[in-house]
Design a protein around this motif. Structure first.
Motif, PDB file in Angstrom:
ATOM      1  N   PHE A   1       0.636  -1.247   0.070  1.00 14.66           N
ATOM      2  CA  PHE A   1       0.233   0.137   0.050  1.00 14.66           C
ATOM      3  C   PHE A   1       0.765   1.101  -0.112  1.00 14.66           C
ATOM      4  N   LYS A   2       1.726   1.413  -0.027  1.00 17.89           N
ATOM      5  CA  LYS A   2       2.916   2.445  -0.329  1.00 17.89           C
ATOM      6  C   LYS A   2       2.571   3.584  -1.458  1.00 17.89           C
ATOM      7  N   TYR A   3       3.037   4.695  -0.673  1.00 21.36           N
ATOM      8  CA  TYR A   3       2.532   6.039  -1.923  1.00 21.36           C
ATOM      9  C   TYR A   3       1.064   5.835  -1.768  1.00 21.36           C
ATOM     10  N   THR A   4       0.147   5.145  -1.605  1.00 14.92           N
ATOM     11  CA  THR A   4      -1.009   5.205  -1.217  1.00 14.92           C
ATOM     12  C   THR A   4      -2.100   6.403  -0.575  1.00 14.92           C
ATOM     13  N   THR A   5      -3.627   6.750  -0.802  1.00 11.41           N
ATOM     14  CA  THR A   5      -3.751   8.122   0.346  1.00 11.41           C
ATOM     15  C   THR A   5      -4.836   6.910   1.289  1.00 11.41           C
ATOM     16  N   LEU A   6      -4.742   5.638   1.634  1.00 17.03           N
ATOM     17  CA  LEU A   6      -5.089   4.569   1.999  1.00 17.03           C
ATOM     18  C   LEU A   6      -5.378   5.363   3.606  1.00 17.03           C
ATOM     19  N   LYS A   7      -6.517   5.595   4.371  1.00 14.43           N
ATOM     20  CA  LYS A   7      -7.342   6.419   5.715  1.00 14.43           C
ATOM     21  C   LYS A   7      -7.155   4.695   6.257  1.00 14.43           C
ATOM     22  N   LYS A   8      -8.780   3.984   5.788  1.00 12.92           N
ATOM     23  CA  LYS A   8      -9.159   2.801   7.330  1.00 12.92           C
ATOM     24  C   LYS A   8      -8.337   1.203   6.185  1.00 12.92           C
ATOM     25  N   ILE A   9      -8.191   0.477   7.011  1.00  7.34           N
ATOM     26  CA  ILE A   9      -8.363  -0.944   6.808  1.00  7.34           C
ATOM     27  C   ILE A   9      -8.128  -1.641   8.668  1.00  7.34           C
ATOM     28  N   ASN A  10      -8.751  -2.490   8.247  1.00 15.53           N
ATOM     29  CA  ASN A  10      -8.916  -3.896   9.544  1.00 15.53           C
ATOM     30  C   ASN A  10      -7.796  -4.535   9.795  1.00 15.53           C
ATOM     31  N   LEU A  11      -6.714  -4.582  10.467  1.00 17.59           N
ATOM     32  CA  LEU A  11      -5.699  -5.472  10.908  1.00 17.59           C
ATOM     33  C   LEU A  11      -5.580  -6.295  11.305  1.00 17.59           C
ATOM     34  N   GLU A  12      -6.592  -6.544  11.884  1.00 19.89           N
ATOM     35  CA  GLU A  12      -6.801  -6.752  13.140  1.00 19.89           C
ATOM     36  C   GLU A  12      -6.544  -8.917  13.432  1.00 19.89           C
ATOM     37  N   GLU A  13      -6.829  -9.250  12.584  1.00 17.92           N
ATOM     38  CA  GLU A  13      -6.448 -10.356  12.126  1.00 17.92           C
ATOM     39  C   GLU A  13      -4.973 -10.748  11.781  1.00 17.92           C
ATOM     40  N   VAL A  14      -4.128  -9.807  11.326  1.00 24.87           N
ATOM     41  CA  VAL A  14      -2.813  -9.923  10.161  1.00 24.87           C
ATOM     42  C   VAL A  14      -2.342  -9.645  11.012  1.00 24.87           C
ATOM     43  N   GLU A  15      -1.234 -10.994  10.498  1.00 23.83           N
ATOM     44  CA  GLU A  15       0.371 -10.863  11.355  1.00 23.83           C
ATOM     45  C   GLU A  15       1.814 -11.689  10.921  1.00 23.83           C
ATOM     46  N   VAL A  16       1.407 -10.725   9.738  1.00 26.81           N
ATOM     47  CA  VAL A  16       2.793 -11.158   9.079  1.00 26.81           C
ATOM     48  C   VAL A  16       2.736  -9.186   8.088  1.00 26.81           C
ATOM     49  N   ILE A  17       3.454  -7.957   8.626  1.00 29.38           N
ATOM     50  CA  ILE A  17       3.377  -6.695   7.456  1.00 29.38           C
ATOM     51  C   ILE A  17       4.968  -6.150   7.279  1.00 29.38           C
ATOM     52  N   GLU A  18       4.989  -6.991   6.095  1.00 28.37           N
ATOM     53  CA  GLU A  18       6.526  -6.984   5.293  1.00 28.37           C
ATOM     54  C   GLU A  18       6.974  -5.682   5.315  1.00 28.37           C
ATOM     55  N   ALA A  19       8.198  -4.902   4.979  1.00 30.93           N
ATOM     56  CA  ALA A  19       8.827  -3.465   4.922  1.00 30.93           C
ATOM     57  C   ALA A  19       8.004  -2.978   4.127  1.00 30.93           C
ATOM     58  N   TYR A  20       8.150  -1.379   4.107  1.00 30.78           N
ATOM     59  CA  TYR A  20       7.234  -0.942   3.440  1.00 30.78           C
ATOM     60  C   TYR A  20       6.034  -0.912   3.126  1.00 30.78           C
ATOM     61  N   ALA A  21       5.428  -2.045   3.846  1.00 28.24           N
ATOM     62  CA  ALA A  21       3.870  -2.363   3.599  1.00 28.24           C
ATOM     63  C   ALA A  21       2.421  -1.022   3.258  1.00 28.24           C
ATOM     64  N   PHE A  22       2.792  -0.433   4.366  1.00 27.60           N
ATOM     65  CA  PHE A  22       2.151   1.197   4.712  1.00 27.60           C
ATOM     66  C   PHE A  22       2.669   2.265   4.728  1.00 27.60           C
ATOM     67  N   SER A  23       3.978   2.442   4.059  1.00 28.87           N
ATOM     68  CA  SER A  23       4.961   3.519   4.047  1.00 28.87           C
ATOM     69  C   SER A  23       4.393   5.113   3.262  1.00 28.87           C
ATOM     70  N   GLU A  24       4.264   5.835   3.874  1.00 31.94           N
ATOM     71  CA  GLU A  24       3.796   6.983   3.248  1.00 31.94           C
ATOM     72  C   GLU A  24       1.842   6.618   2.831  1.00 31.94           C
ATOM     73  N   THR A  25       1.143   6.602   3.339  1.00 28.91           N
ATOM     74  CA  THR A  25       0.401   6.603   3.590  1.00 28.91           C
ATOM     75  C   THR A  25      -0.807   7.844   4.565  1.00 28.91           C
ATOM     76  N   LYS A  26      -2.110   7.100   4.728  1.00 28.08           N
ATOM     77  CA  LYS A  26      -2.999   8.265   5.810  1.00 28.08           C
ATOM     78  C   LYS A  26      -4.164   7.936   6.600  1.00 28.08           C
ATOM     79  N   LEU A  27      -3.048   6.663   7.034  1.00 26.74           N
ATOM     80  CA  LEU A  27      -4.050   6.401   8.602  1.00 26.74           C
ATOM     81  C   LEU A  27      -4.027   6.563   9.504  1.00 26.74           C
ATOM     82  N   THR A  28      -4.499   6.997  10.387  1.00 27.68           N
ATOM     83  CA  THR A  28      -4.811   7.976  11.372  1.00 27.68           C
ATOM     84  C   THR A  28      -4.599   6.883  12.712  1.00 27.68           C
ATOM     85  N   GLU A  29      -4.853   5.355  12.241  1.00 29.11           N
ATOM     86  CA  GLU A  29      -4.691   4.809  13.855  1.00 29.11           C
ATOM     87  C   GLU A  29      -4.803   3.268  13.575  1.00 29.11           C
ATOM     88  N   ILE A  30      -4.192   2.334  13.983  1.00 24.18           N
ATOM     89  CA  ILE A  30      -4.293   1.305  13.917  1.00 24.18           C
ATOM     90  C   ILE A  30      -4.057   0.510  14.739  1.00 24.18           C
TER      91      ILE A  30
END
Length: 379
Positions: free
Chosen positions: A182-211
């Motif tokens: 999701f790098k370089y997106t304007t992503l603001k909302k995503i449900n990550l409660e079941e996620v176990e692995v997040i690799e390098a730069y996966a959410f770099s430079e998005t617009k998430l407000t809380e995780i």
């Protein structure tokens, strides 16, 4: 071919059209033979007058760049019958929106819809994506991964640079978010409660407000770096994550964080250039790496627990120079100093002149900064 726009119907006896067969022509409308299965590479590339295409109902494969830069393309009939979409098929077709279903086992190969207009909302069902299949796509805002989506991961670079992306809904089977997804997106909302692995730069430079990451077991370097809108990060209930990797939350506007219950290591600049006012590291921390925190002018209180066994060189970075007068650094215990220049700036040792620093042992004795320096032999 001459320069006048024309309509063309391919004869029934013609089974294949070679790559670049109509490329750069002035064709305006084309009807392809009823029994063809493949449109070859760049067959209609840069047909700037092409507006309407009728594909055969038997169509199965669109090869790379098949309609690239057909800037006036408006309609492609039977497109939903295609099963394999290769790279950049409709790239820079500014007037065309790809409206298909993402199901029935369709395969979207690397960069299939790069620089392509998609609907604002899509539902992903039974299909497969290769690396970067939807990277740099346009218009797309919401993606719902239904229970019919069989993969347990989001592939590398899938939405990389998708500038309009706003919301992702993951099903409960997705466990892995791969590199740059999701790098370089304007992503603001995503449900990550079941996620176990997040690799390098996966959410770099998005617009998430809380995780919220209660089940994550592994995080890649820079996974959330430069999220300038990220205010809150929660690992509440997380008992599996043991390390914050390099640059994890580098240059995020984090104001609050709930640490994992068994966190042991905080990596290089993992919390650097954030906006915390108060940080109380958990009592499970064993090692603090270089500049794990620093460049935070809002910090008022930093507490380091007795569990810390190692301070790496320059582990507090420029903390002394950046924090305001009256900030408290509280050390609970007697950590081992891996190298002497824990507080190091511009190749000079310094005494954190604007920080009121306490050192507390198990008997709750407190010493002033001078004794602290002597105790750890800083000077």
């Amino acid at each position: 071919m001459n320069n006048s726009n024309f309509e063309f119907t391919v004869g029934r006896k013609i089974k294949n059209i070679e790559s670049y067969g109509f490329a750069y022509s002035q064709i305006k409308e084309i009807h392809l033979p009823k029994h063809g299965e493949t449109i070859k590479q760049s067959t209609f590339a840069s047909c700037c007058s092409l507006q309407k295409v009728t594909l055969p109902k038997t169509i199965k494969i669109l090869e790379s760049y098949a309609f690239e830069d057909c800037s006036d393309l408006r309609e492609v009939k039977n497109l939903n019958n295609v099963m394999v979409f290769n790279s950049s098929i409709f790239a820079d077709c500014d007037s065309f929106v790809v409206r298909i279903s993402f199901n029935n086992g369709k395969l979207f190969k690397e960069n299939a819809f790069s620089s392509t207009n998609l609907p604002q909302k899509i539902e992903v069902k039974d299909c497969t994506f290769e690396k970067g299949a939807l990277s740099s796509c346009r218009c797309l805002k919401t993606v719902i991964f239904t229970d019919e989506f069989k993969e347990d991961f989001i592939i590398n670079n899938l939405f990389y640079n998708a500038k309009n992306l706003y919301q992702i809904v993951l099903n409960n089977k997705i466990r892995i978010i791969k590199q740059n997804a999701f790098k370089y997106t304007t992503l603001k909302k995503i449900n990550l409660e079941e996620v176990e692995v997040i690799e390098a730069y996966a959410f770099s430079e998005t617009k998430l407000t809380e995780i919220s990451l209660p089940k994550v077991k592994s995080l890649g370097s820079s996974a959330f770096e430069k999220n300038f809108h990220l205010k809150r990060a929660s690992f509440f209930g997380n008992k599996t994550l043991e390390e914050f990797p390099t640059y994890l939350f580098f240059s995020c506007d984090l104001e609050s964080i709930i640490f994992p219950e068994n966190l042991k290591v905080i990596g290089l600049k993992a919390l650097f250039n954030c906006c915390f006012k108060e940080v109380r590291l958990p009592s499970t921390i064993e090692k603090l790496k270089e500049s794990f925190i620093g460049n935070n002018e809002k910090l008022e209180y930093l507490e380091i627990p007795a569990s810390v066994k190692f301070f790496e060189e320059n582990c507090l970075g420029d903390l002394g120079a950046r924090t305001k007068k009256g900030t408290k650094l509280v050390l609970l215990g007697t950590p081992k100093i891996e190298k002497t220049n824990v507080f190091y700036l511009n190749h000079q040792f310094f005494r954190l002149p604007e920080i009121h620093c306490l050192f507390k042992n198990r008997n709750n004795f407190a010493w002033d900064m001078i004794f602290l320096q002597q105790c750890f032999d800083f000077l």
